[in-house]
Scaffold this motif. Structure first.
Motif, PDB file in Angstrom:
ATOM      1  N   SER A  25       0.825  -1.206   0.000  1.00 36.05           N
ATOM      2  CA  SER A  25       0.000   0.000   0.000  1.00 36.05           C
ATOM      3  C   SER A  25       0.860   1.257   0.000  1.00 36.05           C
ATOM      4  O   SER A  25       0.435   2.306  -0.473  1.00 36.05           O
ATOM      5  CB  SER A  25      -0.934   0.006   1.210  1.00 36.05           C
ATOM      6  OG  SER A  25      -0.176  -0.002   2.405  1.00 36.05           O
ATOM      7  N   SER A  26       2.075   1.168   0.521  1.00 37.76           N
ATOM      8  CA  SER A  26       2.947   2.339   0.525  1.00 37.76           C
ATOM      9  C   SER A  26       3.448   2.664  -0.877  1.00 37.76           C
ATOM     10  O   SER A  26       3.785   3.810  -1.161  1.00 37.76           O
ATOM     11  CB  SER A  26       4.127   2.133   1.471  1.00 37.76           C
ATOM     12  OG  SER A  26       4.972   1.114   0.986  1.00 37.76           O
ATOM     13  N   ALA A  27       3.490   1.674  -1.773  1.00 33.36           N
ATOM     14  CA  ALA A  27       3.931   1.928  -3.146  1.00 33.36           C
ATOM     15  C   ALA A  27       2.946   2.842  -3.859  1.00 33.36           C
ATOM     16  O   ALA A  27       3.352   3.723  -4.621  1.00 33.36           O
ATOM     17  CB  ALA A  27       4.102   0.619  -3.903  1.00 33.36           C
ATOM     18  N   LEU A  28       1.657   2.650  -3.616  1.00 33.52           N
ATOM     19  CA  LEU A  28       0.656   3.518  -4.225  1.00 33.52           C
ATOM     20  C   LEU A  28       0.831   4.953  -3.742  1.00 33.52           C
ATOM     21  O   LEU A  28       0.762   5.898  -4.537  1.00 33.52           O
ATOM     22  CB  LEU A  28      -0.752   3.013  -3.917  1.00 33.52           C
ATOM     23  CG  LEU A  28      -1.892   3.860  -4.473  1.00 33.52           C
ATOM     24  CD1 LEU A  28      -1.847   3.875  -5.994  1.00 33.52           C
ATOM     25  CD2 LEU A  28      -3.224   3.352  -3.965  1.00 33.52           C
ATOM     26  N   LEU A  29       1.058   5.135  -2.473  1.00 29.70           N
ATOM     27  CA  LEU A  29       1.293   6.466  -1.920  1.00 29.70           C
ATOM     28  C   LEU A  29       2.553   7.087  -2.523  1.00 29.70           C
ATOM     29  O   LEU A  29       2.573   8.282  -2.839  1.00 29.70           O
ATOM     30  CB  LEU A  29       1.394   6.398  -0.396  1.00 29.70           C
ATOM     31  CG  LEU A  29       1.641   7.731   0.307  1.00 29.70           C
ATOM     32  CD1 LEU A  29       0.467   8.673   0.075  1.00 29.70           C
ATOM     33  CD2 LEU A  29       1.885   7.502   1.787  1.00 29.70           C
ATOM     34  N   GLN A  30       3.584   6.290  -2.704  1.00 30.69           N
ATOM     35  CA  GLN A  30       4.818   6.797  -3.316  1.00 30.69           C
ATOM     36  C   GLN A  30       4.594   7.183  -4.776  1.00 30.69           C
ATOM     37  O   GLN A  30       5.159   8.167  -5.251  1.00 30.69           O
ATOM     38  CB  GLN A  30       5.926   5.761  -3.205  1.00 30.69           C
ATOM     39  CG  GLN A  30       6.432   5.579  -1.798  1.00 30.69           C
ATOM     40  CD  GLN A  30       7.483   4.485  -1.702  1.00 30.69           C
ATOM     41  OE1 GLN A  30       7.770   3.799  -2.675  1.00 30.69           O
ATOM     42  NE2 GLN A  30       8.037   4.328  -0.512  1.00 30.69           N
ATOM     43  N   HIS A  31       3.776   6.432  -5.504  1.00 33.11           N
ATOM     44  CA  HIS A  31       3.454   6.776  -6.887  1.00 33.11           C
ATOM     45  C   HIS A  31       2.723   8.115  -6.955  1.00 33.11           C
ATOM     46  O   HIS A  31       3.024   8.960  -7.804  1.00 33.11           O
ATOM     47  CB  HIS A  31       2.595   5.692  -7.545  1.00 33.11           C
ATOM     48  CG  HIS A  31       3.353   4.485  -7.963  1.00 33.11           C
ATOM     49  ND1 HIS A  31       4.281   4.507  -8.973  1.00 33.11           N
ATOM     50  CD2 HIS A  31       3.320   3.215  -7.517  1.00 33.11           C
ATOM     51  CE1 HIS A  31       4.788   3.298  -9.136  1.00 33.11           C
ATOM     52  NE2 HIS A  31       4.217   2.494  -8.249  1.00 33.11           N
ATOM     53  N   ILE A  32       1.770   8.313  -6.077  1.00 31.69           N
ATOM     54  CA  ILE A  32       1.017   9.566  -6.047  1.00 31.69           C
ATOM     55  C   ILE A  32       1.932  10.725  -5.665  1.00 31.69           C
ATOM     56  O   ILE A  32       1.856  11.809  -6.258  1.00 31.69           O
ATOM     57  CB  ILE A  32      -0.189   9.447  -5.088  1.00 31.69           C
ATOM     58  CG1 ILE A  32      -1.186   8.435  -5.645  1.00 31.69           C
ATOM     59  CG2 ILE A  32      -0.853  10.803  -4.851  1.00 31.69           C
ATOM     60  CD1 ILE A  32      -2.281   8.044  -4.687  1.00 31.69           C
ATOM     61  N   THR A  33       2.815  10.501  -4.710  1.00 33.45           N
ATOM     62  CA  THR A  33       3.758  11.530  -4.298  1.00 33.45           C
ATOM     63  C   THR A  33       4.717  11.885  -5.428  1.00 33.45           C
ATOM     64  O   THR A  33       5.027  13.062  -5.639  1.00 33.45           O
ATOM     65  CB  THR A  33       4.552  11.063  -3.062  1.00 33.45           C
ATOM     66  OG1 THR A  33       3.634  10.685  -2.037  1.00 33.45           O
ATOM     67  CG2 THR A  33       5.472  12.141  -2.555  1.00 33.45           C
TER      68      THR A  33
END
Length: 93
Positions: A25-33
């Motif tokens: 789930s942190s990968a999705l947040l990193q993509h958005i960031t």
């Protein structure tokens, strides 16, 4: 210009996927960031470049192939010496 704006974003996303291992789930947040970071960088770059404070790019019109590929054209201003200026063409020309 679009390629140069998208290249950092694609590289960010590639290395996020490369080092995240399993889908998390942190990968999705990193993509958005990364998308937010590259978008803000592109907008700020347009605002500080000439004309400052505007999202417009001032450039010359392209009329011939030599406008893009300066190695095809080396001017001779006085018909004696040739000015080899292929290294001087930068965007926007």
């Amino acid at each position: 210009l679009g390629f140069m704006a998208m290249l950092p974003l694609v590289l960010h996303w590639f290395f996020i996927e490369w080092y995240s291992g399993k889908k998390s789930s942190s990968a999705l947040l990193q993509h958005i960031t990364a998308l937010f970071e590259c978008s803000i960088a592109a907008i700020v770059t347009l605002l500080v470049s000439d004309p400052a404070g505007s999202l417009h790019i001032r450039s010359c019109k392209v009329k011939k192939l030599s406008d893009w590929y300066t190695m095809l054209y080396n001017p001779s201003p006085d018909y004696i010496t040739t000015v080899h200026c292929t290294h001087e063409a930068v965007y926007p020309r």
